[in-house]
Scaffold this active site. Structure first.
Site, PDB file in Angstrom:
ATOM      1  N   CYS A   2       0.689  -1.247  -0.005  1.00 54.10           N
ATOM      2  CA  CYS A   2      -0.112   0.000   0.214  1.00 54.10           C
ATOM      3  C   CYS A   2       0.633   1.220   0.149  1.00 54.10           C
ATOM      4  O   CYS A   2       1.957   1.093   0.530  1.00 54.10           O
ATOM      5  CB  CYS A   2      -0.590   0.076   1.356  1.00 54.10           C
ATOM      6  SG  CYS A   2      -1.993  -1.234   1.329  1.00 54.10           S
ATOM      7  N   ARG A  27       5.344   0.214  -6.114  1.00 53.05           N
ATOM      8  CA  ARG A  27       5.359  -0.690  -4.931  1.00 53.05           C
ATOM      9  C   ARG A  27       4.203  -1.939  -5.103  1.00 53.05           C
ATOM     10  O   ARG A  27       4.413  -2.950  -4.254  1.00 53.05           O
ATOM     11  CB  ARG A  27       4.833   0.191  -3.677  1.00 53.05           C
ATOM     12  CG  ARG A  27       5.464   1.179  -3.299  1.00 53.05           C
ATOM     13  CD  ARG A  27       4.856   2.289  -2.573  1.00 53.05           C
ATOM     14  NE  ARG A  27       4.730   1.854  -0.976  1.00 53.05           N
ATOM     15  CZ  ARG A  27       5.551   2.138  -0.094  1.00 53.05           C
ATOM     16  NH1 ARG A  27       6.411   2.862  -0.305  1.00 53.05           N
ATOM     17  NH2 ARG A  27       5.290   1.645   1.063  1.00 53.05           N
ATOM     18  N   GLU A 478      18.684 -17.313  -7.012  1.00 53.39           N
ATOM     19  CA  GLU A 478      18.152 -16.095  -7.535  1.00 53.39           C
ATOM     20  C   GLU A 478      17.499 -16.107  -8.926  1.00 53.39           C
ATOM     21  O   GLU A 478      16.751 -15.306  -9.060  1.00 53.39           O
ATOM     22  CB  GLU A 478      19.426 -14.816  -7.359  1.00 53.39           C
ATOM     23  CG  GLU A 478      19.245 -13.626  -8.022  1.00 53.39           C
ATOM     24  CD  GLU A 478      17.888 -12.731  -7.327  1.00 53.39           C
ATOM     25  OE1 GLU A 478      17.497 -12.946  -6.335  1.00 53.39           O
ATOM     26  OE2 GLU A 478      17.692 -11.710  -7.930  1.00 53.39           O
ATOM     27  N   LYS A 482      13.642 -15.177  -9.956  1.00 48.56           N
ATOM     28  CA  LYS A 482      13.363 -14.112 -10.876  1.00 48.56           C
ATOM     29  C   LYS A 482      12.253 -14.973 -12.061  1.00 48.56           C
ATOM     30  O   LYS A 482      11.445 -14.317 -12.298  1.00 48.56           O
ATOM     31  CB  LYS A 482      14.652 -13.608 -11.969  1.00 48.56           C
ATOM     32  CG  LYS A 482      15.493 -12.857 -11.079  1.00 48.56           C
ATOM     33  CD  LYS A 482      15.014 -11.341 -10.770  1.00 48.56           C
ATOM     34  CE  LYS A 482      14.646 -11.113  -9.905  1.00 48.56           C
ATOM     35  NZ  LYS A 482      15.207 -10.648  -8.626  1.00 48.56           N
ATOM     36  N   GLU A 485       8.854 -15.097 -10.270  1.00 45.41           N
ATOM     37  CA  GLU A 485       7.937 -13.879 -10.115  1.00 45.41           C
ATOM     38  C   GLU A 485       7.619 -13.232 -11.347  1.00 45.41           C
ATOM     39  O   GLU A 485       6.635 -12.520 -11.486  1.00 45.41           O
ATOM     40  CB  GLU A 485       8.638 -12.894  -9.098  1.00 45.41           C
ATOM     41  CG  GLU A 485      10.032 -12.302  -9.399  1.00 45.41           C
ATOM     42  CD  GLU A 485      10.713 -11.380  -8.327  1.00 45.41           C
ATOM     43  OE1 GLU A 485      11.827 -10.960  -8.383  1.00 45.41           O
ATOM     44  OE2 GLU A 485       9.705 -10.574  -7.841  1.00 45.41           O
ATOM     45  N   HIS A 501      19.431 -36.439  -4.047  1.00 44.53           N
ATOM     46  CA  HIS A 501      18.882 -36.705  -3.115  1.00 44.53           C
ATOM     47  C   HIS A 501      17.501 -36.511  -3.025  1.00 44.53           C
ATOM     48  O   HIS A 501      16.661 -36.103  -2.113  1.00 44.53           O
ATOM     49  CB  HIS A 501      19.592 -36.091  -1.774  1.00 44.53           C
ATOM     50  CG  HIS A 501      20.998 -36.253  -1.615  1.00 44.53           C
ATOM     51  ND1 HIS A 501      21.662 -37.506  -1.197  1.00 44.53           N
ATOM     52  CD2 HIS A 501      22.215 -35.794  -1.915  1.00 44.53           C
ATOM     53  CE1 HIS A 501      22.855 -37.379  -1.262  1.00 44.53           C
ATOM     54  NE2 HIS A 501      23.226 -36.430  -1.768  1.00 44.53           N
TER      55      HIS A 501
HETATM   56  O1  M6R Z   1      13.506  -3.822  -0.371  1.00 45.74           O
HETATM   57  P1  M6R Z   1      13.958  -5.234  -0.036  1.00 45.74           P
HETATM   58  O2  M6R Z   1      15.628  -5.460  -0.609  1.00 45.74           O
HETATM   59  O3  M6R Z   1      14.345  -5.583   1.551  1.00 45.74           O
HETATM   60  O4  M6R Z   1      13.177  -6.458  -0.749  1.00 45.74           O
HETATM   61  C1  M6R Z   1      13.218  -7.865  -0.354  1.00 45.74           C
HETATM   62  C2  M6R Z   1      12.496  -8.739  -1.264  1.00 45.74           C
HETATM   63  O5  M6R Z   1      11.082  -8.214  -1.111  1.00 45.74           O
HETATM   64  C3  M6R Z   1      12.944  -8.311  -2.727  1.00 45.74           C
HETATM   65  O6  M6R Z   1      14.199  -8.579  -2.749  1.00 45.74           O
HETATM   66  C4  M6R Z   1      11.941  -9.192  -3.611  1.00 45.74           C
HETATM   67  O7  M6R Z   1      12.337 -10.817  -3.066  1.00 45.74           O
HETATM   68  C5  M6R Z   1      11.950  -9.094  -4.917  1.00 45.74           C
HETATM   69  N1  M6R Z   1      11.125  -8.904  -5.535  1.00 45.74           N
HETATM   70  C6  M6R Z   1      12.898  -9.924  -5.812  1.00 45.74           C
HETATM   71  O8  M6R Z   1      13.132  -9.679  -7.204  1.00 45.74           O
END
Ligand code: M6R
Length: 606
Positions: A2, A27, A478, A482, A485, A501
């Site tokens: 939000c 955001r 990582e 990616k 998401e 395993h």
């Molecule tokens: O702002 P932050 O680095 O604390 O955020 C942490 C995670 O929410 C952020 O890295 C999230 O995993 C990303 N969407 C990954 O691409």
């Protein structure tokens, strides 16, 4: 998550609230709304979906006003819908809220008994009715003191009151709230970015504080209503004009910016002339640090894991890593000579902030690796090491991951030298290698076409795996994150040696698997693991660094070769094709690349 905006002025505010809400879109959100006072009466317009829809509705309903609050909502309580969108209003007040009211069910029952009727499924609506109830017998200030005491959980609030066109209230506990100072008008916003087009003079509320804002005056109060003074910060102008330029997506731009963000960061920390690392403000004797605990969420957690490998390799430190949402609730045994490092791009992630808070309450040494230097985490840590990436807008973190790893590598190298674990010659060789990184990253970006070609296969896959050993394991995690998401494809990052395993059972004919096998000490073993998945039908995309003399296997589906660089720095280069892979897979599916479904850039609730 939000986002909140509020403006009190003597000029029309709706257009500017809309503009600020657009700044908060990064955001992540699912609905939006604005409430203003017109001749003292509350008027609101809300919608499900994007701010553009809200904009049209506002024009349609001709919403006007000199005082107003706006909100973009990321659903927690109640599905995304017009009715659940903020602001939530009673007959007397209108409220925007970021956070979660944990005792909303109890408060709702209390209010229902008093005759209040609820329209939405949100936790926020209780605030509107609670304020209304207390206003019956109290002044606005006393009402706020009493209401805040009854709320459990986290909140940043903006509140306007029927018949009170001369004031607005802001309050904070847990979730961030910035207060901005303008010419004969004042503002509140979830972050300074939302307010930057109007002012660069900002104060931040601390937990438990609230403020009463008029167009020519702002008064700040502590929990009990005692008046307090707040520091006014002058913000840098650098991020004001950050836009997509010629790119269609922020993420694409942010990936391509990485060579220059690497240079920017290196310029801040490295003295090229003397070939040494400068971290001037280190407040403790480096020799006194015996262990390190690295804490983060998501991508930031992966950079922490990466740092563990580097620190264990190059220092005598005992290094642990934890996910912030786990760390904060475990019975951690705090160690006096441990450095607690929290990593966060936004500097506002609720769990990471709570982990930092826990360390501080236990009087530990704390360091924050952040991108947003005005953020709550940066303000609270003993030592701040910025990553100097500039604003990152794409929800999927890219350049910030590279920046986090870079700062952690620089810190690790500094500790390694200062604790005499490496000689000056080795130290300077590491610094020299770092100076080659930006160029190598630039070359890696040119491998674009090959990745574009494989993107379609990953986009269409039911599932995929990302494998690596040693330095490549955090990068595998990582890469999988990616793809998940952005392309909404199930992807698992795994240590290549763990496959037999269990996860090997998942491999079936045609399943795309990324194998990260730089020519380091693990190379041969990783190649054997790769053969094991190929033998079971996997389509392997091998990412390695170039060596013209060797043909590895004819059964590899695709191979990408990054530049030769010191083994320790290869993770930076391996990351880039994985970012592009996720980008192209999402592009193929026509997904919203900068704002993937269900996700938010700044995760301010736990
Ligand atoms: O702002 P932050 O680095 O604390 O955020 C942490 C995670 O929410 C952020 O890295 C999230 O995993 C990303 N969407 C990954 O691409």
């Amino acid at each position: 998550m939000c986002g909140i905006v509020g403006i009190i002025s003597s000029k029309e505010v709706t257009g500017r609230i809309l503009n600020s809400l657009k700044k908060l879109e990064y955001r992540g959100y699912d609905s939006a709304g604005i409430a203003t006072l017109v001749e003292g009466n509350i008027n609101e317009v809300k919608c499900e979906g994007r701010v553009e829809v809200l904009e049209k509705d506002i024009t349609k309903f001709n919403l006007k006003g000199d005082i107003g609050i706006g909100h973009v909502r990321w659903a927690t309580h109640g599905k995304p819908s017009k009715i659940n969108a903020h602001p939530h209003s009673s007959e007397h007040v209108s409220v925007v809220h970021n956070g979660i009211i944990e005792n909303s069910t109890i408060l709702k029952k209390f209010l229902e008994k008093k005759g209040y009727e609820f329209k939405s499924q949100t936790d926020t609506e209780v605030i509107a009715h609670l304020v209304t109830e207390y206003l019956k017998k109290n002044s606005i200030k006393d009402t706020i003191i009493k209401v805040l005491k009854r709320l459990h959980g986290s909140f940043a609030l903006g509140i306007i009151f029927k018949g009170q066109s001369n004031l607005m209230v802001g309050a904070k506990r847990g979730s961030p709230l910035a207060v901005g100072y303008g010419p004969n008008e004042n503002y509140i916003g979830s972050d300074s970015y939302a307010l930057k087009s109007m002012t660069n003079k900002i104060s931040y509320l601390d937990d438990g504080e609230f403020c009463i804002i008029k167009k020519d005056q702002i008064e700040f109060f502590g929990t009990e209503g005692t008046k307090i003074n707040k520091k006014v910060m002058n913000l840098s102008k650098d991020a004001i004009d950050y836009d997509k330029g010629d790119y269609k997506y922020f993420m694409e731009k942010e990936i391509d910016e990485q060579p220059s963000t690497i240079t920017a960061c290196i310029n801040e920390y490295i003295d090229k002339h003397n070939k040494q690392i400068n971290i001037y403000n280190f407040p403790w004797k480096i020799s006194s640090i015996e262990s390190v605990m690295l804490i983060g969420c998501g991508t930031a957690f992966h950079s922490c894991l990466m740092a563990k490998y580097w620190m264990e390799q190059n220092t005598n430190l005992d290094v642990s890593v934890d996910i912030a949402s786990e760390f904060r609730y475990r019975k951690v045994k705090f160690k006096k000579n441990c450095l607690y490092i929290v990593v966060s791009q936004s500097g506002e992630t609720a769990d990471t902030h709570a982990a930092l808070d826990l360390c501080k309450r236990n009087k530990m040494k704390t360091c924050a690796v952040v991108n947003v230097i005005e953020s709550s985490i940066a303000r609270d840590a003993d030592l701040v090491l910025p990553i100097y990436c500039g604003q990152e807008v794409g929800v999927a973190s890219t350049k910030a991951f590279i920046g986090q790893m870079l700062v952690l590598y620089i810190l690790s190298t500094k500790i390694s030298f200062d604790q005499k674990c490496i000689s000056r010659k080795e130290y300077q060789a590491k610094v020299d290698n770092l100076l080659k990184l930006s160029n190598a990253a630039k070359k890696t970006l040119k491998l674009d076409q090959k990745i574009f070609n494989v993107g379609k296969t990953f986009a269409d896959a039911k599932g995929s795996m990302f494998l690596g050993r040693g330095y490549s394991f955090p990068i595998a995690l990582e890469g999988a994150l990616k793809l998940k998401e952005l392309a909404y494809v199930h992807a698992e990052g795994y240590p290549a040696g763990e496959m037999k395993h269990g996860p090997l059972a998942l491999i079936e004919e045609g399943m795309p698997v990324v194998v990260l096998a730089p020519r380091d000490e693990h190379y041969k073993k990783t190649i054997s693991n790769m053969q094991e998945v190929i033998a079971r039908g996997a389509k392997v995309l091998l990412i390695t660094n170039n060596n013209k003399d060797e043909v590895i296997s004819e059964n590899i589906w695709e191979k990408i070769e990054v530049d030769q660089l010191d083994d320790e720095l290869i993770p930076f280069l391996m990351t880039i094709p994985l970012q592009k892979l996720a980008f192209y897979s999402a592009l193929e599916k026509g997904y919203d690349i900068d704002k993937p479904r269900n996700l938010a850039k700044s995760v301010t609730v736990e």
